[in-house]
Design an enzyme around this catalytic site. Structure first.
Site, PDB file in Angstrom:
ATOM      1  N   LYS A   9     -18.276 -44.904  67.078  1.00 52.50           N
ATOM      2  CA  LYS A   9     -18.367 -43.131  66.230  1.00 52.50           C
ATOM      3  C   LYS A   9     -19.923 -43.551  65.514  1.00 52.50           C
ATOM      4  O   LYS A   9     -19.727 -44.513  65.456  1.00 52.50           O
ATOM      5  CB  LYS A   9     -17.366 -42.837  65.285  1.00 52.50           C
ATOM      6  N   TYR A  49     -12.689 -32.760  71.506  1.00 52.27           N
ATOM      7  CA  TYR A  49     -11.385 -32.749  70.597  1.00 52.27           C
ATOM      8  C   TYR A  49     -11.063 -31.137  70.612  1.00 52.27           C
ATOM      9  O   TYR A  49     -10.697 -30.264  68.905  1.00 52.27           O
ATOM     10  CB  TYR A  49     -12.609 -32.326  69.117  1.00 52.27           C
ATOM     11  N   PHE A  57      -9.438 -29.130  60.246  1.00 56.12           N
ATOM     12  CA  PHE A  57     -10.463 -30.385  59.435  1.00 56.12           C
ATOM     13  C   PHE A  57     -11.677 -30.388  60.745  1.00 56.12           C
ATOM     14  O   PHE A  57     -12.693 -31.135  60.865  1.00 56.12           O
ATOM     15  CB  PHE A  57     -10.180 -31.818  59.253  1.00 56.12           C
ATOM     16  N   ARG A  85      -5.408 -48.565  71.872  1.00 54.79           N
ATOM     17  CA  ARG A  85      -5.006 -47.893  70.577  1.00 54.79           C
ATOM     18  C   ARG A  85      -4.769 -49.084  69.636  1.00 54.79           C
ATOM     19  O   ARG A  85      -4.546 -48.869  68.448  1.00 54.79           O
ATOM     20  CB  ARG A  85      -3.841 -46.905  70.390  1.00 54.79           C
ATOM     21  N   THR A  91      -4.396 -43.543  62.658  1.00 54.16           N
ATOM     22  CA  THR A  91      -5.896 -43.149  62.551  1.00 54.16           C
ATOM     23  C   THR A  91      -5.822 -42.759  61.264  1.00 54.16           C
ATOM     24  O   THR A  91      -7.690 -42.562  60.926  1.00 54.16           O
ATOM     25  CB  THR A  91      -4.636 -41.395  63.197  1.00 54.16           C
ATOM     26  N   ARG A 102      -9.645 -50.255  62.595  1.00 53.16           N
ATOM     27  CA  ARG A 102      -9.633 -49.644  60.866  1.00 53.16           C
ATOM     28  C   ARG A 102      -8.819 -49.573  60.709  1.00 53.16           C
ATOM     29  O   ARG A 102      -9.638 -49.404  59.487  1.00 53.16           O
ATOM     30  CB  ARG A 102      -8.858 -47.511  62.115  1.00 53.16           C
ATOM     31  N   ASN A 112     -13.109 -42.490  60.981  1.00 49.40           N
ATOM     32  CA  ASN A 112     -12.378 -44.059  60.825  1.00 49.40           C
ATOM     33  C   ASN A 112     -13.371 -45.136  62.500  1.00 49.40           C
ATOM     34  O   ASN A 112     -12.061 -45.653  62.845  1.00 49.40           O
ATOM     35  CB  ASN A 112     -11.362 -43.400  61.260  1.00 49.40           C
ATOM     36  N   HIS A 115     -12.971 -44.493  68.117  1.00 51.74           N
ATOM     37  CA  HIS A 115     -11.748 -43.162  69.122  1.00 51.74           C
ATOM     38  C   HIS A 115     -11.204 -43.980  69.993  1.00 51.74           C
ATOM     39  O   HIS A 115     -12.319 -44.433  70.967  1.00 51.74           O
ATOM     40  CB  HIS A 115     -12.580 -42.224  69.668  1.00 51.74           C
ATOM     41  N   GLU A 126     -11.309 -36.894  78.699  1.00 53.87           N
ATOM     42  CA  GLU A 126     -12.621 -37.348  78.197  1.00 53.87           C
ATOM     43  C   GLU A 126     -12.954 -38.344  78.653  1.00 53.87           C
ATOM     44  O   GLU A 126     -14.346 -37.984  78.721  1.00 53.87           O
ATOM     45  CB  GLU A 126     -12.033 -38.233  76.814  1.00 53.87           C
TER      46      GLU A 126
HETATM   47  P1  IDP Z   1      -6.693 -40.317  66.813  1.00 54.28           P
HETATM   48  O1  IDP Z   1      -8.401 -40.586  66.868  1.00 54.28           O
HETATM   49  O2  IDP Z   1      -6.158 -41.581  66.901  1.00 54.28           O
HETATM   50  O3  IDP Z   1      -6.110 -40.057  68.638  1.00 54.28           O
HETATM   51  P2  IDP Z   1      -6.059 -37.470  66.405  1.00 54.28           P
HETATM   52  O4  IDP Z   1      -5.104 -36.893  65.380  1.00 54.28           O
HETATM   53  O5  IDP Z   1      -6.475 -37.328  67.732  1.00 54.28           O
HETATM   54  O6  IDP Z   1      -6.516 -38.899  65.697  1.00 54.28           O
HETATM   55  O7  IDP Z   1      -7.747 -36.860  66.089  1.00 54.28           O
HETATM   56  C1  IDP Z   1      -8.982 -36.956  66.174  1.00 54.28           C
HETATM   57  C2  IDP Z   1      -9.505 -37.176  65.186  1.00 54.28           C
HETATM   58  O8  IDP Z   1      -9.739 -36.286  64.222  1.00 54.28           O
HETATM   59  C3  IDP Z   1      -9.475 -38.612  64.219  1.00 54.28           C
HETATM   60  O9  IDP Z   1      -9.816 -40.132  65.005  1.00 54.28           O
HETATM   61  C4  IDP Z   1     -10.258 -37.783  63.019  1.00 54.28           C
HETATM   62  O10 IDP Z   1     -11.468 -38.779  63.003  1.00 54.28           O
HETATM   63  C5  IDP Z   1      -9.905 -36.944  62.944  1.00 54.28           C
HETATM   64  N1  IDP Z   1      -9.188 -36.357  62.774  1.00 54.28           N
HETATM   65  C6  IDP Z   1      -7.465 -36.262  61.990  1.00 54.28           C
HETATM   66  N2  IDP Z   1      -6.724 -35.836  60.804  1.00 54.28           N
HETATM   67  C7  IDP Z   1      -7.969 -35.514  59.560  1.00 54.28           C
HETATM   68  C8  IDP Z   1      -7.788 -34.930  58.741  1.00 54.28           C
HETATM   69  O11 IDP Z   1      -6.610 -35.223  58.693  1.00 54.28           O
HETATM   70  N3  IDP Z   1      -8.596 -34.872  57.886  1.00 54.28           N
HETATM   71  C9  IDP Z   1      -9.925 -35.128  58.318  1.00 54.28           C
HETATM   72  N4  IDP Z   1     -10.607 -36.013  60.084  1.00 54.28           N
HETATM   73  C10 IDP Z   1      -9.561 -36.198  60.326  1.00 54.28           C
END
Ligand code: IDP
Length: 149
Positions: A9, A49, A57, A85, A91, A102, A112, A115, A126
């Site tokens: 990212k 997304y 968010f 993963r 996450t 992470r 974070n 991805h 994707e």
């Molecule tokens: P993942 O990336 O671990 O698969 P997902 O729940 O699919 O997690 O969320 C996608 C991305 O959205 C996360 O990696 C993060 O960058 C962002 N994200 C998820 N939840 C939040 C939040 O509560 N605040 C800000 N960004 C978030």
């Protein structure tokens, strides 16, 4: 062989972590089969997304992921989706185990660093956003039989 979509990212690119992150997947024994250094358009980000479109968010997420270049990659290997993963960690980096990507390099869920697809279905979806069939490089690793029995 299973394939996944991994993306370094914008925050990780800015912080000079490209090499560190790629190194982990190479050392693990996964095989790089496609890679691009690109900046996502708003359309690509919204497609990627899409499942989070109704989350509070979402706007911030699209802004973050389009804010600078990313490294888009396809990696291949045994159980690569689930194992990558695990290597990434939770996450929310505050909950990510020490030693994971992470857990090692991030503190905030909105920054974070990486991805990774979370299922075969999302890997397929994707990979299709970022790559065409011709982008995948078929190559033989001479060490393959020392990595997979
Ligand atoms: P993942 O990336 O671990 O698969 P997902 O729940 O699919 O997690 O969320 C996608 C991305 O959205 C996360 O990696 C993060 O960058 C962002 N994200 C998820 N939840 C939040 C939040 O509560 N605040 C800000 N960004 C978030």
């Amino acid at each position: 062989m299973e394939r996944t979509y991994l993306m370094i990212k914008p925050d990780a690119v800015q912080r000079g972590l490209i090499g560190e992150i790629i190194c982990r997947f190479e050392q693990k024994g996964f095989k790089l089969v496609a890679m691009k250094f690109i900046r996502l358009t708003k359309e690509m980000a919204e497609k990627h997304y899409g499942e989070h479109a109704d989350k509070p968010f979402f706007a911030g997420l699209v802004e973050y992921i389009t804010s600078g270049p990313v490294v888009a990659m396809a990696w291949e290997g045994k159980d690569v989706i689930a194992v990558s993963r695990e290597m990434m960690g939770a996450t929310n980096p505050s909950k990510a185990a020490p030693g994971t990507i992470r857990g090692t390099f991030a503190v905030d869920i909105g920054r974070n660093v990486i991805h990774g697809s979370d299922s075969p279905a999302s890997a397929e979806k994707e990979l299709a956003i970022y790559f065409e069939e011709a982008d995948f490089v078929e190559w033989n690793r001479t060490v393959e039989s020392w990595i997979v029995e």
